[in-house]
Design an enzyme around this catalytic site. Structure first.
Site, PDB file in Angstrom:
ATOM      1  N   HIS A  99     -75.526 -32.086-169.069  1.00  0.00           N
ATOM      2  CA  HIS A  99     -75.667 -31.522-167.722  1.00  0.00           C
ATOM      3  C   HIS A  99     -77.104 -31.167-167.356  1.00  0.00           C
ATOM      4  O   HIS A  99     -77.370 -30.165-166.702  1.00  0.00           O
ATOM      5  CB  HIS A  99     -74.777 -30.291-167.568  1.00  0.00           C
ATOM      6  CG  HIS A  99     -73.303 -30.589-167.653  1.00  0.00           C
ATOM      7  ND1 HIS A  99     -72.773 -31.806-167.300  1.00  0.00           N
ATOM      8  CD2 HIS A  99     -72.256 -29.813-168.056  1.00  0.00           C
ATOM      9  CE1 HIS A  99     -71.451 -31.765-167.471  1.00  0.00           C
ATOM     10  NE2 HIS A  99     -71.109 -30.582-167.930  1.00  0.00           N
ATOM     11  N   HIS A 145     -69.321 -28.888-160.826  1.00  0.00           N
ATOM     12  CA  HIS A 145     -68.555 -28.483-162.011  1.00  0.00           C
ATOM     13  C   HIS A 145     -67.575 -27.353-161.664  1.00  0.00           C
ATOM     14  O   HIS A 145     -67.487 -26.357-162.378  1.00  0.00           O
ATOM     15  CB  HIS A 145     -69.509 -28.041-163.118  1.00  0.00           C
ATOM     16  CG  HIS A 145     -68.989 -28.263-164.505  1.00  0.00           C
ATOM     17  ND1 HIS A 145     -67.827 -27.684-164.963  1.00  0.00           N
ATOM     18  CD2 HIS A 145     -69.467 -29.012-165.528  1.00  0.00           C
ATOM     19  CE1 HIS A 145     -67.633 -28.037-166.224  1.00  0.00           C
ATOM     20  NE2 HIS A 145     -68.615 -28.858-166.591  1.00  0.00           N
ATOM     21  N   GLU A 150     -64.490 -33.872-162.459  1.00  0.00           N
ATOM     22  CA  GLU A 150     -65.868 -34.092-162.020  1.00  0.00           C
ATOM     23  C   GLU A 150     -66.069 -35.565-161.658  1.00  0.00           C
ATOM     24  O   GLU A 150     -66.002 -36.431-162.520  1.00  0.00           O
ATOM     25  CB  GLU A 150     -66.836 -33.684-163.128  1.00  0.00           C
ATOM     26  CG  GLU A 150     -66.687 -32.238-163.568  1.00  0.00           C
ATOM     27  CD  GLU A 150     -67.166 -32.037-164.989  1.00  0.00           C
ATOM     28  OE1 GLU A 150     -68.395 -32.068-165.203  1.00  0.00           O
ATOM     29  OE2 GLU A 150     -66.318 -31.870-165.885  1.00  0.00           O
TER      30      GLU A 150
END
Length: 356
Positions: A110, A181, A319
């Protein structure tokens, strides 16, 4: 009815920039969102259940301090530069090797130690239902090449939709994979397990992973006759128990679902229905993949909204994104963005109610 977070609990100065809480609503007041420009995070999302009560369906905190301190699990955050994992925290682009921060075992996750989820975005609310967020990511930030200008727009529509539009440009070739997220529980935040939610995924294939959750050998696997076959509405827990009873290696690696599904073209990408609330969420996206995460690493260590704790599998993520580790797997859809090109993608979460 769920209680909105207090605006003052999100008002701080970080990195010399003002943090605020923004409230979006459609003209019918049937859908509302609370968003902070710290990490571009969705703090709360409120939709009517089968009884007409407006309930918050997002996991998260009720003050900014909890987002900036300790483990926040990326609750509701905008993710970049690269959503999901990059193997061994490195990739090669045009013959040049780039080393990233390894913040998830040996891998980059991420965006690294301080990805977009921990940056302060510039915010402008242009209407009751619209919020524009912009961020400049400098060349070399977290190891990624190129000066990147990013714009994300959140929009609430009168059709009870949340639209997220992403746009970015760069002055040098880079890789990019943006997503949000959000952790959902369609029975209401803090209401308990999500394993009795019904899920449909428009995907004939998924990407198997190794023990560090990196896709294996750039290959997809059929969902047929596996615990990954959500092509028809199925209780999440039913297939999970099936996989556990057979010691499915993939579910053992992720302690549940934490896998990319290869989306088929046409129709919605996913449908989820809360078994208690009747709330239905349909997801539409331009992205080729969807990461289904069943909240396996939530362990009750965080006190979230309404005095609840983030217990195991009490919320889930869907996601929309490109595939994990695409920069190192040439057969996957490309995540490369060159100067002169424009990165554009959009995802829609549409909400309705299933009455008994």
């Amino acid at each position: 009815m769920s209680v909105f977070p207090a605006r003052e609990s999100f008002e701080q100065i970080i990195d010399g920039k003002q943090i605020l809480l923004y409230i979006l609503t459609n003209s019918k007041n049937t859908t509302k969102a609370a968003i902070t420009n710290y990490g571009g995070r969705l703090i709360g999302f409120y939709v009517p259940d089968k009884n007409g009560q407006l309930i918050d369906i997002l996991e998260g905190f009720d003050n900014l301090d909890q987002y900036t301190q300790g483990t926040d699990n990326y609750f509701g955050a905008l993710i970049g530069r690269y959503g999901n994992r990059i193997a061994k925290a490195k990739f090669t682009l045009d013959g040049k090797k780039y080393q990233l921060n390894a913040n998830n075992g040996p891998n980059n996750l991420h965006g690294g130690n301080k990805g977009f989820s921990r940056q302060v975005w510039d915010a402008k609310q242009t209407a009751d239902n619209l919020l524009d967020l912009t961020y400049f990511s400098s060349d070399g930030e977290e190891g990624f090449p190129g000066n990147l200008n990013v714009k994300v727009t959140y929009e609430i529509t009168d059709a009870n939709e949340l639209k997220i539009n992403y746009r970015a440009t760069t002055d040098k070739k880079t890789v990019i994979n943006l997503t949000n997220h959000a952790y959902f529980n369609l029975n209401g935040q803090g209401s308990g397990t999500i394993v009795n939610h019904y899920l449909r995924l428009n995907a004939d294939y998924y990407t198997p992973v190794d023990s560090t959750l990196i896709p294996q050998n750039s290959k997809h696997a059929s969902v047929t006759n596996t615990p990954f076959d959500f092509r028809n509405l199925t209780k999440i827990g039913y297939l999970m128990e099936l996989g556990q009873s057979t010691n499915n290696e993939q579910l053992l690696f992720g302690q549940g679902y934490d896998h990319n599904f290869v989306l088929n073209e046409g129709n919605s990408s996913a449908t989820v229905i809360g078994d208690l609330s009747g709330i239905q969420m349909d997801i539409y996206t331009q992205e080729p993949g969807l990461q289904f995460y069943s909240g396996n690493f939530l362990d009750g260590s965080n006190r979230v909204k309404n005095g609840k704790t983030d217990n195991y599998q009490t919320s889930f993520c869907l996601e929309t994104q490109h595939f994990p580790d695409s920069p190192n797997q040439p057969s996957f859809p490309s995540t490369t963005l060159d100067s002169g090109e424009v990165y554009k993608t959009s995802t829609i979460y549409k909400f309705s109610v299933q009455h008994e």
